[in-house]
Design a protein around this motif. Structure first.
Motif, PDB file in Angstrom:
ATOM      1  N   VAL A   1      68.898 -55.663 -44.535  1.00 15.06           N
ATOM      2  CA  VAL A   1      68.301 -54.845 -45.601  1.00 15.06           C
ATOM      3  C   VAL A   1      69.361 -53.940 -46.222  1.00 15.06           C
ATOM      4  O   VAL A   1      69.446 -53.803 -47.450  1.00 15.06           O
ATOM      5  CB  VAL A   1      67.130 -54.009 -45.066  1.00 15.06           C
ATOM      6  CG1 VAL A   1      66.704 -52.960 -46.099  1.00 15.06           C
ATOM      7  CG2 VAL A   1      65.945 -54.897 -44.703  1.00 15.06           C
TER       8      VAL A   1
ATOM      9  N   MET B   1      63.224 -60.957 -47.238  1.00 18.04           N
ATOM     10  CA  MET B   1      64.015 -60.744 -46.026  1.00 18.04           C
ATOM     11  C   MET B   1      63.839 -61.865 -45.005  1.00 18.04           C
ATOM     12  O   MET B   1      64.227 -61.737 -43.856  1.00 18.04           O
ATOM     13  CB  MET B   1      63.683 -59.388 -45.405  1.00 18.04           C
ATOM     14  CG  MET B   1      64.002 -58.200 -46.287  1.00 18.04           C
ATOM     15  SD  MET B   1      65.670 -58.243 -47.025  1.00 18.04           S
ATOM     16  CE  MET B   1      66.708 -58.299 -45.575  1.00 18.04           C
TER      17      MET B   1
ATOM     18  N   ILE C   1      61.628 -53.542 -40.865  1.00 16.97           N
ATOM     19  CA  ILE C   1      62.061 -54.023 -42.182  1.00 16.97           C
ATOM     20  C   ILE C   1      61.589 -53.070 -43.274  1.00 16.97           C
ATOM     21  O   ILE C   1      62.369 -52.662 -44.145  1.00 16.97           O
ATOM     22  CB  ILE C   1      61.521 -55.444 -42.428  1.00 16.97           C
ATOM     23  CG1 ILE C   1      62.206 -56.440 -41.484  1.00 16.97           C
ATOM     24  CG2 ILE C   1      61.725 -55.854 -43.885  1.00 16.97           C
ATOM     25  CD1 ILE C   1      61.606 -57.820 -41.505  1.00 16.97           C
TER      26      ILE C   1
END
Length: 443
Positions: A222, A245, A269
């Motif tokens: 990320v 992702m 995330i």
């Protein structure tokens, strides 16, 4: 004994899944047989959606159908409000046959053909995940010919290495997938895409690998994606409305595996996205992920019938089953490990250690080494757990063995979703040249 999902042992000492006795399943559908715990699959889907719903981010949870692609699974994914990843015309056709909403279909793959691009454009799918410059040029050309604008994500290799088998690690610099961040090809791809009127750049896609048991790799990915997005904003005055992702969330195959709860992966995330994009004063992107194995892996069980045995004194006892690498190539491909029990004698005491061999004419056709079981007898049923992902999907007709049937079980009901292949289907595409003499065939 570790049992997944709705699996239990009933009063007869039989393994039961979804309220259905596996002995009865074997009698009704035969073996080898893939059994899918439908309730567990739906539970996994709902966990992902619920976890993201609590983050306040816009999101899509896309089921990575390469893990297990059949029409019934695509219908289930639509019912659970998932999007869908496909990587071939076959997977796309399966999704279309299921009536899956085309706007929620994402097309992956590192070598999409012209016919696949055309098929997907004609179907008006939601997004292409572009993997290389050839595809970028071809997709623009084909979209232009059809008078359409294709939404795209650019797959990037973020240079993040994770602890998994080298064959399922994909985010490192040395990978066949994607545009590399480190050498500048990702930035060049963005500049190229922006020049094409028939492509609409939504953002980037990052996938770091599979069967991952920690969150640090996702958080680092990320961070790299966010840095790249900021750099592209500075260079081209654009912002990415979407970042994908990927997937790779691990499941339990054996006691050696320690997967995190789904919520922990999602929270990590989402937290990293909020932190990194907020720091850069960047418009918060919509976040896509694509679980496959973690959606269906531990919901699958393969049922076999035990056949011959071979004891080598002082070395080992081989127990052969009526399947093997044709329905589960993962042990042969990358030493995958599994747990199993005797489904028809689940409560019997352990008496021996055996190794489970498949029936293919390959020394490498071994499913499990050194498995503790009751004394195994011909006709016993062996249930191998966590075979829902990349088993049916990778099944083959090696040795001209027929691919197994697949059943969904839930609330005491069993439904056939893929019929067992017939012998006639094995030869249905075979052709004999006219110049061959019929007498030759008769010999």
């Amino acid at each position: 004994m570790y049992l997944h999902g709705t699996s239990t042992i009933n009063d007869q000492g039989h393994l039961q899944i979804g309220g259905v006795d596996t002995v009865q399943l074997a009698e009704r559908f035969g073996t080898p047989l893939y059994i899918v715990d439908e309730q567990l699959v739906r539970q996994r889907a709902q966990q992902f959606v619920r976890a993201f719903s609590e983050t306040d981010l816009k999101f899509q949870v896309a089921y990575a159908s390469k893990a297990f692609s059949v029409v019934a699974m695509c219908v289930l994914a639509e019912q659970e409000n998932l999007s869908l990843d496909v990587v071939s015309d076959g997977e796309l056709y399966t999704a279309l046959q299921a009536g899956f909403p085309v706007e929620r279909i994402h097309f992956h793959g590192n070598n999409k053909t012209v016919s696949e691009l055309d098929m997907a454009l004609q179907a008006n799918i939601g997004c292409f995940v572009v993997d290389n410059f050839l595809e970028l040029d071809l997709l623009h050309e084909r979209a232009q010919l059809q008078g359409k604008v294709a939404n795209i994500l650019l797959r990037i290799s973020p240079g993040v290495e994770v602890h998994t088998h080298e064959y399922i690690s994909t985010g490192q610099e040395d990978s066949k997938f994607g545009f590399d961040l480190g050498n500048g090809t990702a930035a060049t791809a963005v500049a190229t895409a922006l020049q094409y009127d028939n492509l609409q750049l939504l953002g980037v896609h990052s996938h770091i690998g599979s069967q991952i048991f920690e969150v640090e790799g996702f958080k680092l990915a990320v961070e790299k994606v966010a840095t790249f997005a900021v750099n592209m904003r500075e260079q081209h005055q654009i912002t990415f409305p979407v970042i994908n992702m990927g997937g790779g969330f691990g499941i339990r195959y054996t006691a050696e595996d320690s997967p995190l709860a789904i919520e922990k992966y999602v929270t990590a995330i989402a937290g990293a996205v909020k932190e990194k994009f907020s720091e850069a004063d960047y418009p918060m992107p919509e976040v896509w992920i694509e679980p496959g194995r973690s959606m269906v892996g531990d919901a699958g069980t393969t049922l076999y019938t035990v056949g011959s045995t071979k004891t080598i004194p002082g070395i080992r006892k081989y127990v052969a089953v009526d399947g093997g690498m044709t329905d589960n190539p993962r042990p042969a491909l990358y030493q995958a490990k599994y747990e199993a029990i005797l489904a028809n004698r689940a409560n019997d005491a352990v008496e021996e250690v055996v190794s489970i061999a498949g029936k293919c004419c390959e020394s490498g056709d071994m499913l499990i080494w050194d498995l503790s079981l009751p004394e195994v007898k011909q006709g016993d049923l062996l249930a191998v757990f966590s075979t829902g992902a990349y088993n049916y999907a990778m099944a083959s007709n090696y040795n001209r063995i027929r691919r197994p049937a697949v059943v969904f079980v839930k609330d005491g009901e069993a439904d056939l979703v893929v019929a067992r292949e017939s012998l006639e289907q094995i030869v249905v595409n075979d052709l004999v040249p006219a110049r061959f003499q019929k007498t030759t065939l008769a010999k």
